[in-house]
Motif scaffolding. Structure first.
Motif, short mmCIF file in Angstrom:
data_model
loop_
_atom_site.label_atom_id
_atom_site.label_comp_id
_atom_site.label_asym_id
_atom_site.label_seq_id
_atom_site.Cartn_x
_atom_site.Cartn_y
_atom_site.Cartn_z
N GLU A 86 -15.03 -1.21 -9.70
CA GLU A 86 -15.98 -0.49 -8.85
C GLU A 86 -15.77 -0.79 -7.37
OE1 GLU A 86 -17.41 1.76 -10.49
OE2 GLU A 86 -16.80 0.92 -12.40
N THR A 87 -15.99 -2.05 -6.99
CA THR A 87 -15.92 -2.33 -5.55
C THR A 87 -14.64 -3.05 -5.13
OG1 THR A 87 -17.08 -4.43 -5.81
CG2 THR A 87 -18.43 -2.51 -5.38
N ARG A 88 -13.89 -3.61 -6.11
CA ARG A 88 -12.71 -4.39 -5.73
C ARG A 88 -11.42 -3.89 -6.37
NH1 ARG A 88 -12.61 -10.22 -5.83
NH2 ARG A 88 -13.18 -10.24 -8.02
N GLY A 89 -11.49 -2.77 -7.05
CA GLY A 89 -10.29 -2.30 -7.74
C GLY A 89 -10.33 -0.82 -8.06
N ARG A 90 -9.20 -0.31 -8.55
CA ARG A 90 -9.06 1.09 -8.96
C ARG A 90 -8.17 1.16 -10.19
NH1 ARG A 90 -9.57 5.50 -5.39
NH2 ARG A 90 -8.16 6.51 -6.86
N ILE A 147 0.85 -1.20 0.00
CA ILE A 147 0.00 0.00 0.00
C ILE A 147 0.88 1.25 0.00
CG2 ILE A 147 -1.74 1.29 1.31
CD1 ILE A 147 -2.63 -1.61 2.36
N LEU A 148 1.95 1.22 0.80
CA LEU A 148 2.88 2.36 0.83
C LEU A 148 3.54 2.55 -0.53
CD1 LEU A 148 2.28 2.24 3.84
CD2 LEU A 148 4.71 2.54 4.28
N ARG A 208 -5.21 -2.89 -7.52
CA ARG A 208 -5.14 -1.58 -8.16
C ARG A 208 -4.22 -1.60 -9.38
NH1 ARG A 208 -5.28 2.23 -2.76
NH2 ARG A 208 -6.72 0.88 -1.63
N ASN A 237 -9.81 -8.51 -2.97
CA ASN A 237 -10.86 -7.49 -2.95
C ASN A 237 -10.33 -6.07 -3.00
OD1 ASN A 237 -13.09 -9.21 -2.86
ND2 ASN A 237 -12.69 -9.63 -0.70
N ASP A 238 -9.04 -5.93 -3.23
CA ASP A 238 -8.45 -4.59 -3.35
C ASP A 238 -7.22 -4.69 -4.24
OD1 ASP A 238 -7.51 -2.02 -3.13
OD2 ASP A 238 -7.44 -1.99 -0.93
N PHE A 250 -3.78 -5.94 -2.61
CA PHE A 250 -3.61 -6.05 -1.16
C PHE A 250 -4.57 -7.08 -0.59
CE2 PHE A 250 -3.33 -1.44 -2.37
CZ PHE A 250 -2.00 -1.52 -2.73
N SER A 251 -5.24 -7.78 -1.47
CA SER A 251 -6.21 -8.86 -1.21
C SER A 251 -6.96 -8.99 -2.53
CB SER A 251 -7.18 -8.49 -0.08
OG SER A 251 -8.34 -7.84 -0.57
N MET A 257 0.22 8.83 -5.40
CA MET A 257 -0.41 9.88 -4.60
C MET A 257 0.56 10.74 -3.81
SD MET A 257 -3.72 9.53 -5.03
CE MET A 257 -4.49 8.37 -6.17
N ASP A 278 0.96 4.06 -2.96
CA ASP A 278 0.79 5.47 -2.62
C ASP A 278 1.98 6.29 -3.11
OD1 ASP A 278 -0.77 7.47 -0.72
OD2 ASP A 278 1.37 7.71 -0.29
#
Lengths: 505, 505
Positions: free
Chosen positions: A228-232, A27-28, A250, A247-248, A244-245, A35, A31
């Motif tokens: 939508e709910t599990r990615g970007r 995640i870091l 990117r 369900n996430d 990161f799972s 970001m 980011d």
């Protein structure tokens, strides 16, 4: 005395802690790439180094080694392909590698990767490899240390290659490249002689950023990636995928307003990686089975959607009307067939990620050979820019105008040096091997693309590849899915057939 | 034997590891609130719980306790306000608190906060407090455990209050509220009787999202917050500020397209917090001195820019022409004076974060009294919604239309329950105490706002507050900066003067 199941539960809890630390570090990283304000780089380096060091420290604790020993008879009592036996087996393999690396070396690697990224950005701004060179020398030194610590019989790059392609050897990669070279080099020369037979000017117009992003999102959706709910989908200097799972997950892309292809195919490509991430069952998410077993197999999934699907005639039969609605002026009077040909234009070009399916593996071969020459002591890093340019001229007949279009183009060398690129070629080869089998299993698969039917292909990959996480080695997984070991034949047949037709060669 | 300096270096390295883990957890939190795909919540809970547990584990290791003991004579040899003595002193205070909390309880708190956030979002969608209640009961139970473990003499909320307001007691907060109540309740009644004397319809028009974001970014910039290289502004359900170093501080806002005030003042407010984060010297960034010593002092900085600056006549003399350029149609024919009055409209309203300077502390008082009643066993959590509504009617003469506009409005109770709100009122009071001193030190300070001169005020806060990180207790810091202990007098004088003039009361 604790039972096998109790010991397994304890092992799983200890491993989950490690997995959570690695996901946090991921995640870091995401980011940092998408970001983070520029000035945050130094603190980010400290944060990531701390997480990576702790993940290593927690994974290499003696209790895990003891549990793995204690679980040997329990493991033997379970089927090889059971989730539990697989988790024990994979954890043991990773544990053995990890316990060889001292925590201090792991922390230095993490810091070097972070610093290297910053220096790489500076070097890119200056378009000067020599700005980046000290960072690369540091990384290369660390890679030699890693190779020595992990140990090898044949070649110092073997243990590095093994990190992304478990079980694969440098000598095997050389054999694979030799087979590819035999077909690809004469094919390229035949095509380069007729390079004007395909006109890609329809793709080289002004395509505004926001509409391109809309098309890129649509591309990812068509590939079946859940945005939508599990990615970007976001922007970064170098497109990448990270999860990161399941369900996430990117993905990122980058936009060139003067060239439609960059972001559109990057999005399809990363969506393919993302499909892998979203396709691994949730039951594996707190274990080491939570992703594919190798970079090459991961790449097979991205190339599937970028090239085999996204550059197929059937895909464009389906998708072209939508694209025309987004860019009506740009495609006024342009036929579907000319767009199909344009997205398959073969030409010598500078940037690997923008290269076509035919020349792509020459870009990889070049990197692999340069890295090997450095490890063999035949090339000094101070001369890497010149060696790059000379080899580029040999393979593709061009000289990069500057280092940004040459040796500074890949992010990979900011964090490692040695053997990471081979996975791309293994990806091309295994992609077509899998696709050939999927076509045999599902009659009319490719024809369905023209009607927007992509779910059967994703379903096949979900069942035959993604569902297993990293339970099996890449070799096992490929054999289970296709019935045979890695072979370049389907890839070479596909390339000859497709580009033979387009170029009449 | 290691010297004092060597021992301090070892302590600093161990503390840096903890700080990096906390910063990493902060990044995961920011991502959760602003970027994370919905389905990622479960994995995020595991990741954050792991980081929080490890940070606690690493901070409470006996080696830190031993070093703190060994460093007593070294500390005594240094000036009280030296960086090193302060780092030792603050680390010791935090260590003593932290070693009282068992790791298991810390992990349960982290999980409860994560789950609680998810349930809170569901409850908000259903506009039904009873959906949220089980999560709050869990959190409350954990808070009682924390209070028991930390220990208290007078009131179970004392040790909880001490976490955000070191040294402050529940009884002192009650005394402060009593003093405020004496002035604010009659003042509110006098103003409510003349509520139509100020017309805020100019702010209640259609203000499109993108232009509001542009104005919000401009507001943050005017306040001196660095949005370019050291900070960001994003969207979230509940605006907040978080920093991962002075060089990476992030603020968020939320936009209501039918009301200009929400995002504009949220951005000024969070920019004030952000200024604190960016103002702490970089030398503190790997230590426990890396932020302000209390929530109340942090709030003094946000309220400074939101209210004292952002709702001053001088600010609007400077800023109104710019705002008019962004929204020419909306402000056609509207005078600066009417906008100044509109942004200072006092009225009973439902949402704390939207409340004006006069009623705001009634919102806080209500929460503090409800929490205290729960801890005193006089109120059951199942009745919190009704108790909220009844008390709201008492203080503000209104009944919330639903729980979203009532008991479900604050994110705070997703992760804690008990005493966190008092800091807001301490913030209002200390803000004016600091501002009064800054005005005495810098002649013509407020008049300068009309010329866009805000840097002198930020500079004063940088030097007198931010520069010290958390070297001093809030009480010490306030006394060093203003020469006297916390007093409500400057705040009450400011309120009476400003709103007396606006409303003629």
């Amino acid at each position: 005395m604790a039972s096998g199941s109790e010991k397994f539960e304890r092992l799983a809890a200890l491993v989950a802690e490690v997995v959570n630390l690695r996901q946090a570090s991921g995640i870091l990283y995401w980011d940092q790439q998408t970001m983070m304000p520029k000035a945050g780089a130094e603190a980010r380096g400290n944060q990531m180094a701390t997480l990576d060091k702790l993940a290593h420290e927690k994974f290499t604790r003696p209790e895990i080694g003891q549990l793995l020993e204690d679980l040997r008879s329990h493991e033997a009592s379970l089927p090889h392909d059971s989730d539990e036996a697989s988790a024990i087996r994979v954890t043991r393999r990773e544990y053995e590698k990890a316990t060889k690396l001292p925590p201090d070396l792991v922390e230095r690697l993490s810091r070097a990767a972070n610093d290297g990224f910053g220096v790489w950005l500076q070097a890119r701004e200056a378009r000067d490899y020599q700005v980046f060179r000290p960072a690369l020398e540091r990384t290369y030194g660390l890679m030699r240390e890693v190779a020595d610590v992990l140990g090898y019989q044949d070649h110092p790059m073997d243990p590095l290659l093994d990190q992304s392609e478990p079980g694969m050897k440098v000598a095997e990669v050389e054999t694979l490249f030799a087979e590819l070279r035999e077909t690809l080099v004469p094919l390229c020369q035949a095509i380069f002689a007729k390079v004007d037979a395909v006109d890609d000017r329809p793709l080289r117009q002004r395509f505004p950023h926001d509409q391109q992003m809309a098309a890129s999102r649509e591309a990812a959706r068509i590939a079946g990636f859940d945005l939508e709910t599990r990615g970007r989908l976001d922007l970064s200097v170098h497109p990448f995928t990270i999860g990161f799972s399941p369900n996430d997950v990117r993905i990122t892309t980058k936009v060139d307003e003067d060239f439609l292809t960059t972001s559109f195919f990057a999005s399809l490509h990363e969506a393919g990686h993302g499909n892998y991430g979203q396709g691994v069952p949730a039951k594996f998410q707190q274990s080491l089975l939570d992703d594919g077993p190798s970079a090459g197999l991961h790449e097979s999934q991205s190339l599937l959607w970028e090239n085999v699907v996204g550059r197929s005639r059937a895909f464009w039969e389906f998708y072209y009307p939508s694209l025309k609605r987004v860019f009506p002026a740009q495609f006024d009077g342009v036929s579907m067939e000319s767009v199909y040909r344009a997205v398959n234009k073969v030409q010598p070009s500078f940037i690997r990620v923008d290269a076509d399916e035919v020349t792509y593996n020459l870009h990889v071969m070049l990197r692999f050979e340069l890295e090997k020459a450095v490890f063999d002591g035949k090339l000094a890093l101070k001369d890497l820019d010149e060696a790059w340019n000379a080899k580029f001229k040999d393979y593709l007949g061009l000289t990069p105008p500057d280092d940004l279009a040459g040796v500074l183009q890949d992010i990979h060398w900011t964090g490692g040096f040695g053997a990471a690129f081979a996975g791309y070629t293994i990806g091309h080869v295994s992609c077509l091997q899998l696709y050939e089998k999927a076509c045999r299993d599902i009659p009319g698969l490719e024809a369905g693309f023209a009607r927007g039917e992509f779910a059967p292909l994703l379903g096949w990959m979900n069942r035959n590849i993604h569902a297993h996480g990293s339970k099996f080695t890449p070799q096992e997984l490929l054999e289970r899915a296709t019935g045979r070991p890695l072979t370049a034949k389907p890839y070479l047949a596909y390339i000859r057939r497709k580009f033979g037709e387009i170029y009449g060669v």
